[in-house]
Write a protein that holds these residues in place. Structure first.
Motif: not given
Length: 280
Positions: A84-92, A185-202
């Motif tokens: 998994g390469f998506f990251e969550r947020y702790e606060t608003p 482009f709008i609304d980019a989300t947070n992906v991990s640095a380690a998973g960016r290659e897979d995130a780019r394929s996604y």
């Protein structure tokens, strides 16, 4: 829509008034004209202020919903054979600050995006302020020929983001705005640095999925091949089934896979060099 409103929750009117007062103080405006948007947005309460500011108000519930979405998306990534390469947020406020910073990074690359202005907290609410873009349309609001014309630009813009080592993470028709025939482009989300290659394929799979119902699989792949190699498209194809189960994508995954298979076979038969360049 009712489910969306329920899950998104609502911001109490006194809290919204506090946000509006804070905006008036920050921008030295005696009165503000506020227009709330009935947007299909799970993760904030959006509004337009004085027709020049786009403001998102993010609650704790929005952050919780984002965490649930992130868990589901990472499970989907596992099903595609990757971490998994998506990251969550702790606060608003962390969510608001990320959107501001992601928009800043995209604009630094020369990619069109609303001008980022600021992110701040009002109580336990996160607030992000961006430039409001009037008179735009989303990618799925255009006619077929217009979409066909802009499709290579979409992949060219995505290539710019990817070649800089970044990923969008939530590319869909609603997050691609068209204004004066230019792509934003709008609304980019947070992906991990380690998973960016897979995130780019996604990202690439998501772009194909967004365009397939608008212009067909063959035209979508033609447009992608102007900026990406067939090998990169095949690597992205493993994410198509994952993208297909998302409620905000409706497309013919089998049609795209079949067309990609034909292109790959043709490429091998011709013994040709790949189009596009490989990201790092």
């Amino acid at each position: 829509m009712e489910l969306r409103r329920l899950v998104r929750g609502r911001v109490d009117w006194p809290d919204l008034e506090r946000v509006v007062r804070e905006l008036a103080d920050r921008y030295d405006r005696d009165e503000l004209r506020v227009r709330f948007l009935d947007a299909d947005n799970w993760l904030s309460t959006p509004m337009v202020v004085d027709d020049d500011l786009f403001v998102k108000v993010i609650t704790k519930q929005n952050t919780l919903v984002h965490t649930l979405f992130t868990t589901g998306r990472n499970l989907g990534a596992f099903s595609a054979g990757t971490e998994g390469f998506f990251e969550r947020y702790e606060t608003p406020f962390e969510m608001a600050r990320h959107e501001l910073e992601a928009t800043e990074r995209i604009r630094e690359l020369g990619v069109n995006a609303p001008e980022p202005i600021e992110a701040f907290e009002v109580g336990d609410l996160g607030v992000v302020v961006l430039e409001y873009l009037p008179e735009f349309r989303t990618l799925d609001e255009l006619d077929r020929e217009h979409d066909r014309t802009l499709a290579p630009d979409l992949f060219g813009t995505l290539r710019t983001v990817h070649d800089a080592g970044l990923a969008h993470g939530d590319l869909r028709a609603e997050n691609v705005l068209i204004r004066d025939d230019e792509i934003y482009f709008i609304d980019a989300t947070n992906v991990s640095a380690a998973g960016r290659e897979d995130a780019r394929s996604y990202d690439l799979a998501s772009a194909l999925a967004a365009l397939e119902p608008l212009i067909g699989p063959a035209a979508a792949i033609d447009a992608a091949l102007a900026s990406y190699s067939i090998e990169e498209l095949l690597a992205a194809s493993r994410f198509l089934d994952f993208v297909a189960i998302r409620p905000d994508h409706e497309f013919d995954a089998a049609g795209l896979k079949g067309e990609l298979g034909k292109r790959a076979t043709t490429d091998v038969d011709r013994g040709s060099d790949s189009t596009g360049s490989s990201w790092p």
